[in-house]
Each structure stands twice: as structure tokens, then as C-alpha cells.
Write an enzyme that holds these catalytic residues in place. Structure first.
Site, PDB file in Angstrom:
ATOM      1  N   GLY A   1      37.268  59.013  -0.535  1.00  0.00           N
ATOM      2  CA  GLY A   1      38.102  57.810  -0.681  1.00  0.00           C
ATOM      3  C   GLY A   1      37.402  56.801  -1.572  1.00  0.00           C
ATOM      4  O   GLY A   1      36.189  56.633  -1.480  1.00  0.00           O
TER       5      GLY A   1
ATOM      6  N   ARG B   1      39.521  64.723  -3.482  1.00  0.00           N
ATOM      7  CA  ARG B   1      38.976  65.528  -2.384  1.00  0.00           C
ATOM      8  C   ARG B   1      39.165  66.987  -2.802  1.00  0.00           C
ATOM      9  O   ARG B   1      40.233  67.378  -3.240  1.00  0.00           O
ATOM     10  CB  ARG B   1      39.712  65.240  -1.080  1.00  0.00           C
ATOM     11  CG  ARG B   1      39.557  63.780  -0.659  1.00  0.00           C
ATOM     12  CD  ARG B   1      40.014  63.546   0.748  1.00  0.00           C
ATOM     13  NE  ARG B   1      40.284  62.135   0.980  1.00  0.00           N
ATOM     14  CZ  ARG B   1      39.396  61.253   1.445  1.00  0.00           C
ATOM     15  NH1 ARG B   1      38.167  61.644   1.734  1.00  0.00           N
ATOM     16  NH2 ARG B   1      39.728  59.998   1.640  1.00  0.00           N
TER      17      ARG B   1
ATOM     18  N   GLY C   1      30.984  63.096   3.493  1.00  0.00           N
ATOM     19  CA  GLY C   1      31.466  64.373   2.970  1.00  0.00           C
ATOM     20  C   GLY C   1      30.881  64.627   1.585  1.00  0.00           C
ATOM     21  O   GLY C   1      30.392  65.733   1.275  1.00  0.00           O
TER      22      GLY C   1
ATOM     23  N   ILE D   1      34.435  52.370   2.273  1.00  0.00           N
ATOM     24  CA  ILE D   1      34.722  51.095   2.957  1.00  0.00           C
ATOM     25  C   ILE D   1      34.408  51.172   4.446  1.00  0.00           C
ATOM     26  O   ILE D   1      34.252  50.159   5.097  1.00  0.00           O
ATOM     27  CB  ILE D   1      36.198  50.639   2.761  1.00  0.00           C
ATOM     28  CG1 ILE D   1      37.177  51.626   3.389  1.00  0.00           C
ATOM     29  CG2 ILE D   1      36.499  50.404   1.296  1.00  0.00           C
ATOM     30  CD1 ILE D   1      38.586  51.041   3.541  1.00  0.00           C
ATOM     31  N   ASP D   2      34.312  52.394   4.989  1.00  0.00           N
ATOM     32  CA  ASP D   2      34.223  52.556   6.454  1.00  0.00           C
ATOM     33  C   ASP D   2      32.869  52.180   7.064  1.00  0.00           C
ATOM     34  O   ASP D   2      32.756  52.038   8.269  1.00  0.00           O
ATOM     35  CB  ASP D   2      34.516  54.016   6.841  1.00  0.00           C
ATOM     36  CG  ASP D   2      35.946  54.414   6.563  1.00  0.00           C
ATOM     37  OD1 ASP D   2      36.769  53.518   6.316  1.00  0.00           O
ATOM     38  OD2 ASP D   2      36.251  55.621   6.603  1.00  0.00           O
TER      39      ASP D   2
ATOM     40  N   MET E   1      41.264  50.411   8.840  1.00  0.00           N
ATOM     41  CA  MET E   1      40.673  51.725   8.568  1.00  0.00           C
ATOM     42  C   MET E   1      39.347  51.884   9.329  1.00  0.00           C
ATOM     43  O   MET E   1      38.845  50.936   9.942  1.00  0.00           O
ATOM     44  CB  MET E   1      40.491  51.925   7.085  1.00  0.00           C
ATOM     45  CG  MET E   1      41.810  52.245   6.398  1.00  0.00           C
ATOM     46  SD  MET E   1      41.601  52.664   4.676  1.00  0.00           S
ATOM     47  CE  MET E   1      43.254  53.235   4.288  1.00  0.00           C
TER      48      MET E   1
ATOM     49  N   GLU F   1      41.203  38.920  20.198  1.00  0.00           N
ATOM     50  CA  GLU F   1      41.046  38.929  21.656  1.00  0.00           C
ATOM     51  C   GLU F   1      40.646  40.303  22.181  1.00  0.00           C
ATOM     52  O   GLU F   1      39.953  40.410  23.191  1.00  0.00           O
ATOM     53  CB  GLU F   1      42.358  38.495  22.336  1.00  0.00           C
ATOM     54  CG  GLU F   1      42.544  36.991  22.453  1.00  0.00           C
ATOM     55  CD  GLU F   1      42.788  36.292  21.134  1.00  0.00           C
ATOM     56  OE1 GLU F   1      43.370  36.939  20.238  1.00  0.00           O
ATOM     57  OE2 GLU F   1      42.386  35.125  20.995  1.00  0.00           O
TER      58      GLU F   1
ATOM     59  N   ILE G   1      45.835  48.867   1.320  1.00  0.00           N
ATOM     60  CA  ILE G   1      45.477  47.555   0.746  1.00  0.00           C
ATOM     61  C   ILE G   1      43.982  47.289   0.954  1.00  0.00           C
ATOM     62  O   ILE G   1      43.332  46.629   0.146  1.00  0.00           O
ATOM     63  CB  ILE G   1      46.365  46.444   1.356  1.00  0.00           C
ATOM     64  CG1 ILE G   1      46.314  45.195   0.502  1.00  0.00           C
ATOM     65  CG2 ILE G   1      45.980  46.111   2.792  1.00  0.00           C
ATOM     66  CD1 ILE G   1      47.429  44.212   0.800  1.00  0.00           C
TER      67      ILE G   1
HETATM   68  P1  ATP Z   1      35.339  58.821   2.723  1.00  0.00           P
HETATM   69  O1  ATP Z   1      35.035  59.233   4.131  1.00  0.00           O
HETATM   70  O2  ATP Z   1      35.024  57.405   2.446  1.00  0.00           O
HETATM   71  O3  ATP Z   1      36.713  59.190   2.256  1.00  0.00           O
HETATM   72  P2  ATP Z   1      33.773  61.103   1.974  1.00  0.00           P
HETATM   73  O4  ATP Z   1      32.829  61.360   0.858  1.00  0.00           O
HETATM   74  O5  ATP Z   1      33.246  61.304   3.364  1.00  0.00           O
HETATM   75  O6  ATP Z   1      34.334  59.646   1.758  1.00  0.00           O
HETATM   76  P3  ATP Z   1      35.330  63.533   2.174  1.00  0.00           P
HETATM   77  O7  ATP Z   1      36.752  63.816   1.815  1.00  0.00           O
HETATM   78  O8  ATP Z   1      34.867  63.843   3.541  1.00  0.00           O
HETATM   79  O9  ATP Z   1      35.079  62.002   1.794  1.00  0.00           O
HETATM   80  O10 ATP Z   1      34.375  64.352   1.164  1.00  0.00           O
HETATM   81  C1  ATP Z   1      34.558  64.244  -0.242  1.00  0.00           C
HETATM   82  C2  ATP Z   1      34.407  65.596  -0.872  1.00  0.00           C
HETATM   83  O11 ATP Z   1      33.066  66.086  -0.656  1.00  0.00           O
HETATM   84  C3  ATP Z   1      35.306  66.694  -0.312  1.00  0.00           C
HETATM   85  O12 ATP Z   1      36.603  66.652  -0.831  1.00  0.00           O
HETATM   86  C4  ATP Z   1      34.551  67.931  -0.760  1.00  0.00           C
HETATM   87  O13 ATP Z   1      34.797  68.173  -2.129  1.00  0.00           O
HETATM   88  C5  ATP Z   1      33.092  67.503  -0.585  1.00  0.00           C
HETATM   89  N1  ATP Z   1      32.580  67.968   0.717  1.00  0.00           N
HETATM   90  C6  ATP Z   1      32.857  67.444   1.942  1.00  0.00           C
HETATM   91  N2  ATP Z   1      32.232  68.149   2.914  1.00  0.00           N
HETATM   92  C7  ATP Z   1      31.541  69.125   2.295  1.00  0.00           C
HETATM   93  C8  ATP Z   1      30.684  70.206   2.744  1.00  0.00           C
HETATM   94  N3  ATP Z   1      30.415  70.395   4.045  1.00  0.00           N
HETATM   95  N4  ATP Z   1      30.154  71.024   1.814  1.00  0.00           N
HETATM   96  C9  ATP Z   1      30.416  70.846   0.502  1.00  0.00           C
HETATM   97  N5  ATP Z   1      31.208  69.860   0.021  1.00  0.00           N
HETATM   98  C10 ATP Z   1      31.764  69.017   0.882  1.00  0.00           C
END
Ligand code: ATP
Length: 319
Positions: A12, A73, A105, A127-128, A170, A188, A251
């Protein structure tokens, strides 16, 4: 010898990603390292979508929300074959190392590449605020400011109409946006992944507040913890408040980054290059007690979530 690096944004998007791309690019160029921007996260890495970057490529970007590189993603990046294709593209284009900007990720993807011999440095762009080992992530402060602005507006109207405003924010697995905005807005009730959801307790608390003469109430809820629409209907039925649900949605991801996020992103981008030049392998960058630090990516993705208890205690004292 480090001659060329690639930069990508993944997962994200978050406000401040551009400031991080800019700082990483400019710090690399200042160290005599070439830079390529990689389109759409790991997808662009696999497709070989590389854009040579100059200092000018990142001018006029520090105040912009979103990411000039695009984000995506790519669930298939968990497959070894797909990772090997990415590595092949990097080698064919003489890219020696990667700076990845994203959440946990994204870090897992970078960790997988590191284990295959590609040096990656991670910057926490989400942002999380759910990346472990850092006090703050790039974009959290901006998203928090957006939420506070929205909830302040809801408060005005909910005060006039004896409403209970239930606001979904979020933060899928991490309640920080809810906790910090709850404290900032004088909410609250907080409902987050850490508190869990007890409908009866929420309704009882609202009845109690009403009995104390409260004219309105704000409830902040992290996404995916409860159905805010169903809760607001129930509030209207069983308490004297008129329940209204507001889902802030995307937003929260948009907008120009706050000064705090711009500075954080700039400090982190510069640190990424400092690490690469020093030959550090497979680290991610964080901030602890206002110091920019780094620690191993593989430790980061395996850390257990740090406790938010102190924040809940603070919140409970302020209601
Ligand atoms: P956010 O949580 O803010 O959206 P994030 O980086 O955690 O960010 P994810 O969608 O979890 O978002 O991961 C982004 C990308 O990283 C995934 O679409 C994938 O391409 C890659 N990815 C996630 N997990 C793995 C994994 N275990 N091994 C390899 N690549 C990964």
C-alpha cells in the site's frame, strides 16, 4: 564495488514515499552511485521496468503524496521462480543492490532476495505503523493528521445532533492509527485488534456516558475488527444516541506528507545509502528515540508485536 542501485515502492502506498525515493536517489548520486527507479514494486522488477534516475527525476516530488514509482501487490513474488527472474533482470541491468520502501510484506520479499545473494535495504513505508523495530513508519504521521482533521469535523456535527460517531480507520493488524487518533481527538471508546471487540461492553459504556450527561460520543475502530454499520444501528436501537458510521477508507492514504514524514523519509533514505556504502547487508532502517538505526531484515519480519499497553492506559485516563 557498488555502482548501481534500484529503488522500488511496494504494498500500500503511503505519504512520504516520494520523499524517501528522493533522499535515497540524491544521497546515492552524491556518493557516485547510479540509480534506477523500478516501476510498480516487485512487478516492475520481474518485468524489468527500470528507469534511469538523475537528481532531476526526483525534483518537485517531496510535497507529493502517493509514489512516483507506482506500487503494486504481486503475491507470486513468494515463488522462487519469480524471485529468480527478478534477480536475472537485476544482473542483466548491472543493478548491485535494492532499496525497497514498503511494509512488512515488502520486507519479506527483500529478505527472500537477500537469502539469494542480492543486497536489499528496507525503508518502512506504510501508514499503519505496523513494522516492528521502529517507533514510526513513513506515512503514519500524515495519515494520523488526516484522521484527526476528519474526526474533528465529525465531532462538531455529532455534538449538534446527540450522535455517537463510529469512525473506522485503517490499521489491519495494528491499532496505532486508532490509538493515536483516539487520544488526539478525545474519543470515548477505542476498538482495535489489540483490544478486541465486546459489543455488550461498548453499548454499556455508551449508556453510562449518556447517564453522565454526555451529549455525543466518538468511537474509533480499526478496520476488520467489527462491522461499524451494524454497530451504529445497534447504538441507535439500544442507547439514546443516534449512531452514525463513517468509514474513512483510502482518504487516509492520500495527501501531501507532513513535515515530520518528509524529514523522517529523508533521514531514512540517506541512511539506506550510508549502509550500502558501508557494505551492510540485508538491513532495514528505523527510528528509535529520534535516532536513525538499522537492524537485520530477517529479524524484523520475525519480531513479535510490541505492546501498546502504555497507550491504552493513557487513553483510559483521558476519557
Ligand atoms: P502494507 O501492509 O502497508 O500494504 P506491505 O509491504 O506489507 O505494505 P504486502 O501486500 O503485504 O504489503 O506486500 C507487498 C508485496 O511484497 C507483495 O505483493 C509481494 O509482492 C511481496 N511479498 C509479501 N510477502 C512476501 C513473502 N513472504 N515472500 C516474498 N514476497 C512477499
Amino acid at each position: 564495488m557498488l555502482r548501481k542501485i534500484g529503488i522500488l515502492t511496494s504494498g500500500g502506498d503511503s505519504p512520504g514515499m516520494n520523499a524517501a525515493i528522493r533522499a535515497t536517489t540524491r544521497a546515492a548520486l552524491a556518493s557516485g552511485i547510479e540509480v534506477v527507479g523500478i516501476k510498480d514494486g516487485y512487478r516492475g522488477l520481474v518485468k524489468g521496468q527500470f528507469i534511469p534516475f538523475t537528481a532531476k527525476s526526483v525534483s518537485e516530488t517531496i510535497a507529493k503524496g502517493g509514489t512516483i514509482l507506482g506500487s503494486a501487490r504481486l503475491p507470486e513474488f513468494k515463488d522462487e521462480e519469480v524471485q529468480l527472474k527478478a534477480i536475472e533482470n537485476m544482473k542483466a541491468n548491472d543493478i548491485d543492490a535494492l532499496v525497497v520502501i514498503g511494509g512488512d510484506g515488502t520486507y519479506r520479499g527483500a529478505d527472500a532476495l537477500c537469502k539469494k545473494g542480492i543486497n536489499c535495504i528496507g525503508l518502512p513505508g506504510t501508514i499503519d505503523n505496523d513494522v516492528e523495530g521502529t517507533d514510526y513508519t513513513i506515512g503514519f504521521d500524515t495519515a494520523l493528521s488526516t484522521i484527526v482533521e476528519c474526526v474533528d469535523k465529525l465531532r462538531d456535527t455529532s455534538n449538534s445532533h446527540h450522535r455517537c460517531s463510529i469512525v473506522e480507520v485503517m490499521g489491519n493488524r495494528c491499532g496505532d492509527l486508532a490509538i493515536y487518533s483516539g487520544i488526539s481527538c478525545g474519543a470515548e471508546i477505542l476498538i482495535t485488534p489489540e483490544t478486541g471487540y465486546d459489543e455488550e461492553a461498548v453499548l454499556e459504556k455508551l449508556k453510562h456516558l449518556e447517564a453522565q450527561g454526555k451529549n455525543h460520543a466518538i468511537v474509533i475502530v480499526s478496520e476488520n475488527v467489527c462491522d461499524v454499520k451494524a454497530l451504529s444501528d445497534k447504538v441507535s436501537r439500544v442507547t439514546g444516541f443516534s449512531g452514525t458510521a463513517t468509514i474513512l477508507g483510502h482518504i487516509q492514504r492520500g495527501g501531501s506528507p507532513t513535515a515530520s514524514d518528509r524529514v523522517l523519509a529523508s533521514r531514512m533514505g540517506a541512511k539506506a545509502i550510508e549502509l550500502l556504502v558501508a557494505g551492510v547487508v540485508g538491513h532495514c532502517v528505523g527510528i528509535k528515540n529520534n535516532e536513525i538505526i538499522s537492524y537485520p531484515l530477517d529479524e524484523c519480519v520475525n519480531m513479535t508485536r510490541s505492546s501498546r499497553k502504555a497507550f491504552y492506559r493513557l487513553f483510559a485516563k483521558l476519557v
